[in-house]
Design a protein around this motif. Sequence first.
Motif: not given
Length: 210
Positions: A87-88, A120-121, A134-135, A137-139, A141, A143
Motif C-alpha cells: 500500500s502507498y 479503481r476500487r 492505503g485505500r 491512495s488506490t482510490a 491513483g 503512487g
Amino acid sequence: MTLPLLPIIPLRRDDLPIDTVELARFMIGKYLVRDVPEGRMSGRIVETEAYPVGDSTSYAFIGKRPHNAAMFLARGHAHVRLTYGVSYMFNMSGEIEGTGAGILFRAIEPLEGLALIEARRPGVSLRDLARGPGRLSTALGIGQAFDGVDLCTGRDLWVGRIEAEEVPVAVTTRIGLSREMHRPLRFYVPGSPFVSGPRKLLTQPSTPAI
C-alpha cells in the motif's frame, strides 16, 4: 448531464500552518483533488495524523535520506511511501524547508468522480472507497510518481478549500503504531462514517497536552 464542479479553491503555501500538528488539524474539512484526463476526482479530508519534528514514528526521524527527502521540503509537498510492499501511504510535508515532519492523509469522503474512483476500487461500498490511507491512495491513483509533488499548484494532485465552509474537528490517539500511541495526534470529523479505525477510538475529548 455533467454536474458542475465543486468551487474548490487551491490552497497556497502561505495558507498552511507551519507547525505540523496545527497543519494536521487545519487540513480536516479541506479537499484533496486529483485531476486526470477523464475528469476530476475529489473528496473532503475527514482524517489526518500528525508526525511532528522528533516523533520516533515519523519517516523523517532518521534524518534526510533519498527515500524520505520529500518530508524535508517546505510544507505542502507530497511524500508517497510504499509500505509492506502493498500500500502507498500519502503524506504531506510540514514545517519549513529542511525540517523533516509531515501529516498522513488517512481518509476522505469521496464527492466527485465517483465512477472514476469506483473503477479503481471495484465492488467496494461508497463508505469504504477511501476509508484508510492505503485505500485512499488506490482510490485516487496516487503512487510513487507523486513523491515530491507540490500540492499547492492547483494541478494534477492538489489540496484546496471551499470558501466559508467549516467542519467540526475532534482529536484522539493515532492507530497502527507500536510506540508513541498515546499522543493525541489524530484529527477527524466526528460522526463521519468515512473515518477509519475502531469506532471506540473516535471520541471527542478535550485536547490534552501533546
